[in-house]
Write a protein that holds these residues in place. Sequence first.
Motif, mmCIF file in Angstrom:
data_model
loop_
_atom_site.group_PDB
_atom_site.id
_atom_site.type_symbol
_atom_site.label_atom_id
_atom_site.label_comp_id
_atom_site.label_asym_id
_atom_site.label_seq_id
_atom_site.Cartn_x
_atom_site.Cartn_y
_atom_site.Cartn_z
ATOM 1 N N GLU A 9 0.761 -1.103 0.128
ATOM 2 C CA GLU A 9 0.087 -0.067 0.046
ATOM 3 C C GLU A 9 0.685 1.140 0.098
ATOM 4 O O GLU A 9 0.555 2.043 -0.738
ATOM 5 C CB GLU A 9 -0.764 0.114 1.382
ATOM 6 C CG GLU A 9 -1.882 1.324 1.426
ATOM 7 C CD GLU A 9 -2.857 1.179 2.682
ATOM 8 O OE1 GLU A 9 -3.665 0.368 2.633
ATOM 9 O OE2 GLU A 9 -2.190 1.906 3.472
ATOM 10 N N LYS A 10 1.955 1.419 0.949
ATOM 11 C CA LYS A 10 2.590 2.446 0.984
ATOM 12 C C LYS A 10 3.597 2.754 -0.339
ATOM 13 O O LYS A 10 3.743 3.922 -0.722
ATOM 14 C CB LYS A 10 3.642 2.294 2.243
ATOM 15 C CG LYS A 10 3.184 2.819 3.579
ATOM 16 C CD LYS A 10 2.705 4.486 3.737
ATOM 17 C CE LYS A 10 2.539 4.476 5.302
ATOM 18 N NZ LYS A 10 1.353 4.096 5.761
ATOM 19 N N LYS A 11 4.009 1.699 -0.683
ATOM 20 C CA LYS A 11 4.646 1.442 -2.146
ATOM 21 C C LYS A 11 3.936 2.292 -3.272
ATOM 22 O O LYS A 11 4.330 2.954 -4.127
ATOM 23 C CB LYS A 11 5.556 0.405 -2.528
ATOM 24 C CG LYS A 11 6.576 -0.035 -1.548
ATOM 25 C CD LYS A 11 7.310 -1.479 -2.102
ATOM 26 C CE LYS A 11 8.350 -1.582 -1.347
ATOM 27 N NZ LYS A 11 9.064 -2.941 -1.637
ATOM 28 N N PHE A 12 2.632 1.854 -3.274
ATOM 29 C CA PHE A 12 1.662 2.097 -4.280
ATOM 30 C C PHE A 12 1.148 3.708 -4.076
ATOM 31 O O PHE A 12 1.354 4.410 -4.906
ATOM 32 C CB PHE A 12 0.363 1.360 -4.091
ATOM 33 C CG PHE A 12 -0.765 2.027 -4.971
ATOM 34 C CD1 PHE A 12 -0.924 1.743 -6.228
ATOM 35 C CD2 PHE A 12 -1.876 2.767 -4.238
ATOM 36 C CE1 PHE A 12 -1.987 2.288 -6.994
ATOM 37 C CE2 PHE A 12 -2.869 3.268 -4.923
ATOM 38 C CZ PHE A 12 -2.785 3.145 -6.458
ATOM 39 N N LEU A 13 1.192 4.016 -3.112
ATOM 40 C CA LEU A 13 0.673 5.437 -2.522
ATOM 41 C C LEU A 13 2.016 6.401 -3.147
ATOM 42 O O LEU A 13 1.955 7.393 -3.678
ATOM 43 C CB LEU A 13 0.372 5.554 -1.195
ATOM 44 C CG LEU A 13 -0.913 4.998 -0.698
ATOM 45 C CD1 LEU A 13 -0.720 5.157 0.804
ATOM 46 C CD2 LEU A 13 -1.982 5.710 -1.329
ATOM 47 N N LEU A 14 3.133 6.096 -2.678
ATOM 48 C CA LEU A 14 4.219 6.899 -3.093
ATOM 49 C C LEU A 14 4.604 6.828 -4.340
ATOM 50 O O LEU A 14 4.949 7.860 -5.053
ATOM 51 C CB LEU A 14 5.573 6.242 -2.046
ATOM 52 C CG LEU A 14 6.668 7.112 -1.901
ATOM 53 C CD1 LEU A 14 6.268 8.465 -1.216
ATOM 54 C CD2 LEU A 14 7.973 6.745 -1.112
ATOM 55 N N ASP A 15 4.729 5.583 -5.209
ATOM 56 C CA ASP A 15 5.351 5.710 -6.564
ATOM 57 C C ASP A 15 4.337 5.766 -7.601
ATOM 58 O O ASP A 15 4.250 6.359 -8.650
ATOM 59 C CB ASP A 15 5.718 4.218 -6.576
ATOM 60 C CG ASP A 15 6.994 3.710 -5.928
ATOM 61 O OD1 ASP A 15 7.507 4.741 -5.403
ATOM 62 O OD2 ASP A 15 7.340 2.528 -5.622
#
Length: 257
Positions: A9-15
């Motif tokens: 989730e965090k990687k999706f939000l950031l990237d």
Amino acid sequence: SISQDRLIEKKFLLDKTKVQTAKFYECNSYEDLVNAKNLIKGSSVLKTRRFGYDGKGQIKINYDTDLLEAWKSVGSNKLILEEFVPFKRELSIIIARDHNNNVQVYDTVENKHKNHILDQTIAPAPGISDKIAQSAKKIAINIANELDLIGILAIELFELNNGDLIVNEIAPRPHNSGHWTMDGCVTDQFEQAVRAAVGINLGSTERLFDIVMQNLIGKDIYIADNLINDPNCRVYRYGKKEVRPGRKMGHINHLIR
């Protein structure tokens, strides 16, 4: 699949969505935790990547925390260490999106917690500026489009003292912080989710009342009897037979007329 795993989730939000999040590091071993802690100078929160809610599966890490004990206490080797963000307040916003990419967005609200569990949702968020409200709406639309969402999505946000918004978590479902819509809006979040799923036009999210949603946690359920005849209260019991500390037993929507 994206929202079920905090790291993904965090990687999706950031990237993908390019929104601001707290700093985070993947921790698959105790050594990873030590290295991550050295990269985060202040306090942080060690969380399981999956199955955590209402404060479960996480522990706050301070400068004097025994890291080995913290690692053992969480009980998983698939973790994420997140920077602890000092924030002004927590906000959330709910968006619906249909098969034709149409969206409807509810008002941004303020959430207050007790013992890591949502206690109150205040709709709309008191004193929220137009700039922050529009920023929250833009973030919600961006995330929903990147997910190719069909349905409803709740987004938890931290409002910082400088007015920036940090995305904390997302939940692609009707959300506790959206229960105020049951009495506060033309179309509540549950009906909206069904409309999006089956292809009916999305309903209006116009707010009819200001609302304070009060969760009934554990023995709080017993105060419902005193408010059942209050014309400004809408009482909801969830029909759970066993009353336990920390268990959501119902909620009350207080209408502010």
